[in-house]
Design a protein around this motif. Structure first.
Motif, PDB file in Angstrom:
ATOM      1  N   ARG A 149       0.975  -1.209   0.065  1.00 33.46           N
ATOM      2  CA  ARG A 149      -0.032  -0.247   0.201  1.00 33.46           C
ATOM      3  C   ARG A 149       1.254   1.134   0.216  1.00 33.46           C
ATOM      4  NH1 ARG A 149      -2.967  -3.349   4.163  1.00 33.46           N
ATOM      5  NH2 ARG A 149      -1.953  -2.063   5.135  1.00 33.46           N
ATOM      6  N   LEU A 150       2.027   1.588   0.416  1.00 33.73           N
ATOM      7  CA  LEU A 150       2.938   2.502   0.709  1.00 33.73           C
ATOM      8  C   LEU A 150       3.786   2.828  -0.527  1.00 33.73           C
ATOM      9  CD1 LEU A 150       4.212   4.616   1.858  1.00 33.73           C
ATOM     10  CD2 LEU A 150       6.523   3.116   2.652  1.00 33.73           C
ATOM     11  N   ASN A 151       3.736   1.835  -1.540  1.00 37.15           N
ATOM     12  CA  ASN A 151       4.612   1.642  -2.900  1.00 37.15           C
ATOM     13  C   ASN A 151       3.207   1.770  -3.822  1.00 37.15           C
ATOM     14  OD1 ASN A 151       7.294   1.007  -2.193  1.00 37.15           O
ATOM     15  ND2 ASN A 151       7.037  -1.130  -3.374  1.00 37.15           N
ATOM     16  N   GLN A 152       2.122   1.571  -4.031  1.00 36.38           N
ATOM     17  CA  GLN A 152       0.817   2.286  -4.269  1.00 36.38           C
ATOM     18  C   GLN A 152       0.403   4.059  -3.866  1.00 36.38           C
ATOM     19  OE1 GLN A 152      -2.024  -0.019  -3.504  1.00 36.38           O
ATOM     20  NE2 GLN A 152      -1.412  -2.336  -4.972  1.00 36.38           N
ATOM     21  N   ALA A 153       1.089   3.717  -3.215  1.00 38.65           N
ATOM     22  CA  ALA A 153       0.512   5.538  -2.235  1.00 38.65           C
ATOM     23  C   ALA A 153       2.164   6.505  -3.028  1.00 38.65           C
ATOM     24  CB  ALA A 153       0.706   5.728  -0.965  1.00 38.65           C
ATOM     25  N   LEU A 154       3.154   6.153  -2.952  1.00 35.34           N
ATOM     26  CA  LEU A 154       4.249   6.751  -3.375  1.00 35.34           C
ATOM     27  C   LEU A 154       4.243   6.977  -4.224  1.00 35.34           C
ATOM     28  CD1 LEU A 154       7.172   5.535  -1.444  1.00 35.34           C
ATOM     29  CD2 LEU A 154       6.409   7.619  -1.032  1.00 35.34           C
ATOM     30  N   GLU A 155       3.840   5.800  -5.715  1.00 37.58           N
ATOM     31  CA  GLU A 155       3.411   5.568  -6.958  1.00 37.58           C
ATOM     32  C   GLU A 155       2.414   7.284  -8.069  1.00 37.58           C
ATOM     33  OE1 GLU A 155       4.251   5.437 -11.088  1.00 37.58           O
ATOM     34  OE2 GLU A 155       5.676   4.871  -9.199  1.00 37.58           O
ATOM     35  N   ARG A 156       1.457   7.053  -6.208  1.00 36.81           N
ATOM     36  CA  ARG A 156       0.279   7.785  -7.248  1.00 36.81           C
ATOM     37  C   ARG A 156       0.745   9.366  -6.683  1.00 36.81           C
ATOM     38  NH1 ARG A 156      -3.189   3.720  -4.255  1.00 36.81           N
ATOM     39  NH2 ARG A 156      -3.119   5.366  -2.208  1.00 36.81           N
TER      40      ARG A 156
END
Length: 249
Positions: free
Chosen positions: A24-31
């Motif tokens: 979820r953290l990686n997805q947030a950073l990518e967003r």
């Protein structure tokens, strides 16, 4: 993520929870990265149109829109830096190859030399080693050097020197770029490398992204960028960039 294939049964739930959090953290950073890139891209077109309209007005009313034009130019520069930072973070659009670091630094100094001479500043390059090869994306290395040189020019008073020296130590190439400006106190040097940070708002007109972009470029090349005082004890700032010497691509 953690490897859950060999995790003891007692902690498998914990491992899965940690992996879920990291995902979820990686997805947030990518967003966040996509948002910054998209926002900068969408802002570039209306800012260009605004700049053109201001030019037309300035032709009819000389001197009346200088401050507004300068403000728009700062916004355009900020947008371009945000787009560059997004490209650096993603690593897309740049091809890695073996290049002579001394040539890249020399070309960067030549590019900013006219601006330096107009300000009465003399840039110079010291390289006692000749060709120094590194595996790099040459466009990014020249972008890094131009950003560092522009920063040194911005904060250096007229009639001073900016010196770049290239050395090698072990398996690393070391660039030491020193100016004779006001310098940065040791306690604030880490902060100066953060994004959108300008320690002295009275000097210059940047957005505080130049040093942050330069450091990220060094890191993408498995190198580092740090700030230090002058070794001779004089007033000024030295930017030290370490990059690995060339190995197999």
């Amino acid at each position: 993520p953690l490897d859950d294939r060999q995790a003891p049964r007692e902690v498998s739930g914990l491992v899965q929870a940690v992996n879920g959090l990291l995902k979820r953290l990686n997805q947030a950073l990518e967003r966040e990265r996509r948002f910054s890139a998209d926002a900068a891209h969408e802002l570039r077109t209306p800012l260009t149109a605004l700049r053109l309209n201001l030019e037309r007005l300035a032709e009819r009313h000389p001197g009346e829109f200088d401050d507004l034009t300068a403000a728009v130019d700062r916004m355009v520069h900020l947008v371009e830096q945000m787009l560059l930072l997004s490209r650096v973070e993603s690593g897309r659009g740049f091809e890695q190859q073996t290049a002579d670091l001394s040539e890249l630094v020399a070309q960067s100094i030549a590019d900013i030399a006219p601006l330096a001479l107009r300000k009465g500043i003399e840039p110079s390059l010291e390289n006692p080693h000749g060709a120094i090869h590194i595996n790099c994306q040459p466009e990014l290395i020249t972008t890094m050097m131009r950003s560092l040189l522009a920063n040194a020019l911005q904060y250096s008073p007229g009639g001073t020197l900016i010196t770049a020296r290239i050395d090698t130590t072990g398996d690393k190439a070391v660039i030491r770029l020193c100016d004779q400006g006001p310098g940065i106190p040791e306690a604030e040097r880490d902060k100066a490398l953060s994004r959108f940070t300008r320690l002295d708002q009275r000097i210059g007109s940047g957005a505080g992204l130049g040093l942050a972009i330069a450091r990220r470029i060094a890191e993408r090349h498995n190198g580092s960028l740090s700030l230090a005082g002058r070794s001779d004890g004089g007033e000024g700032l030295c930017v030290i960039v370490e990059l690995p010497l060339a190995g197999p691509l």
